[in-house]
Design a protein around this motif. Structure first.
Motif, PDB file in Angstrom:
ATOM      1  N   ASP A   1      34.715  36.973  48.949  1.00 16.26           N
ATOM      2  CA  ASP A   1      35.771  36.490  49.839  1.00 16.26           C
ATOM      3  C   ASP A   1      35.200  35.549  50.899  1.00 16.26           C
ATOM      4  O   ASP A   1      35.768  34.478  51.168  1.00 16.26           O
ATOM      5  CB  ASP A   1      36.474  37.668  50.501  1.00 16.26           C
TER       6      ASP A   1
ATOM      7  N   TYR B   1      42.717  42.855  46.335  1.00 15.08           N
ATOM      8  CA  TYR B   1      41.731  41.889  46.827  1.00 15.08           C
ATOM      9  C   TYR B   1      41.944  40.515  46.197  1.00 15.08           C
ATOM     10  O   TYR B   1      42.487  40.384  45.095  1.00 15.08           O
ATOM     11  CB  TYR B   1      40.316  42.398  46.542  1.00 15.08           C
ATOM     12  N   GLY B   2      41.480  39.485  46.923  1.00 16.61           N
ATOM     13  CA  GLY B   2      41.578  38.117  46.434  1.00 16.61           C
ATOM     14  C   GLY B   2      42.907  37.471  46.796  1.00 16.61           C
ATOM     15  O   GLY B   2      43.842  38.113  47.286  1.00 16.61           O
TER      16      GLY B   2
END
Length: 376
Positions: free
Chosen positions: A145, A175-176
């Motif tokens: 990230d 996430y992402g």
């Protein structure tokens, strides 16, 4: 005679549960085009995963293509792991992206942030990064990230194998910028064929459903689109299976513990689990000491009705249809692909099954198999 043990076994719901949902679908006579079951599945998945937005699709590859397209990455350079199933690369190539292969970490088998930084420095026009939570294990999400923010790249996780894995209390699909998941019948949770995109932004919330449905609403066309819709019947399978998923995850943890105990002392390397990961045990991968041992182990198991798989071979950077300039050496991934074997893993395995697998693994490596009685 010993019963065959395959690498996985498809979960199925109670027939009555699925039939009841199908009966309702037949009464409504609405079997596709964002019907009631699809909408309900998206709501329940978002609640189950603890995420804000879920878009279900007809398969995981389509989910990945929609994410790439809506993220503005079509036709651009995207850094990607070579150690995964071919669908990860296929989605990029169908959208005319240039794959930039980045080797993996030797302990986790996930894309290496350290090597990714080097590729960013060499090729600053890399517009996106596509790591894979391989086997449902967590990538180094913090460093990936940070790198993508530093270099202004879109971060899309291929979390096809990660349903049910949680990292520091959150689903790995959280996430992402985008995460995609596969709902293929071989997965822990499935819709027979299907997948989803998890996303966070208002722009994605507008673009993804539109792109999934040909890019138009009624007779007004807004953008390029494709048919990525999930049918009501496939959504019904998902709704039937979701309530039993936690029990399946718990059972897989028990099977993994059985394997760990039964295989103790054998010269096998297992991928490392990051601290804070609650792993879904989607697979049971082991790395043999060398390729010769891997071949012998695979042959021995198959001779006795046990069917492992070489997940993932070959590495994507070696595929024959790639352009020559895309081919780069990824020695860690290539070595792992030569030595890896995924042993059977699903909730229905019992201690006798895992002991049987372990015994023949021991036979292959040391020549000391136990004799099995007919009750296997």
């Amino acid at each position: 005679m010993q019963h065959p043990i395959y690498v996985t076994k498809t979960r199925l719901p109670e027939p009555e549960t699925f039939s009841r949902l199908c009966k309702d679908i037949f009464q409504r006579a609405w079997i596709t085009n964002n019907g009631q079951c699809v909408q309900e599945l998206e709501r329940t998945l978002a609640e189950y995963l603890g995420v804000s937005h879920v878009l279900v699709c007809n398969n995981g590859t389509m989910a990945l293509m929609l994410a790439i397209q809506c993220a503005g990455l079509a036709g651009k350079k995207v850094a990607v792991t070579p150690y995964t199933y071919v669908a990860t690369l296929s989605a990029l190539l169908w959208l005319h992206c240039t794959p930039v292969f980045v080797d993996i970490e030797p302990d986790t088998l996930c894309l290496s942030p350290e090597l990714l930084r080097g590729r960013f420095e060499e090729e600053p026009d890399i517009a996106g990064v596509l790591p894979v939570h391989i086997y449902g294990l967590a990538c180094d999400v913090e460093n990936l990230d940070a790198l993508c923010r530093e270099y202004g790249a879109v971060l899309i996780y291929d979390a096809a194998q990660a349903f049910g894995s949680r990292y520091h209390g959150k689903s790995l699909l959280e996430y992402g910028d985008y995460s995609i998941c596969s709902f293929h019948a071989t997965k822990i949770f499935h819709t027979v064929e299907g997948g989803c995109v998890v996303y966070h932004s208002a722009d994605a919330h507008k673009a993804l459903p539109l792109a999934r449905a040909f890019g138009h609403i009624n007779d007004t066309h807004y953008s390029l689109g494709i048919n990525g819709k999930m049918s009501e019947l496939h959504a019904a399978m998902g709704l039937s299976l979701l309530p039993g998923t936690d029990a399946e995850l718990a059972r897989r943890r028990e099977v993994r513990a059985m394997y760990d105990a039964a295989l103790e002392g054998l010269p096998l390397q297992r991928p490392a689990l990051r601290e804070g990961l609650d792993w879904n045990s989607a697979y049971y991968p082991v790395l043999l000491p060398d390729e010769e041992c891997r071949v012998l182990a695979e042959q021995t198991l198959k001779e006795h009705g046990i069917h492992p798989r070489r997940y993932f071979y070959p590495t994507l950077n070696t595929l024959p249809y790639l352009k020559e300039e895309w081919r780069v050496s990824c020695p860690v991934a290539e070595d792992a692909a030569r030595r890896v074997l995924c042993l059977p893993m699903y909730g229905g395995l019992n201690s006798k099954d895992t002991q049987r697998v372990a015994s023949y693994m021991n036979s292959a490596l040391y020549g000391s198999a136990k004799l099995f009685s007919s009750n296997f």
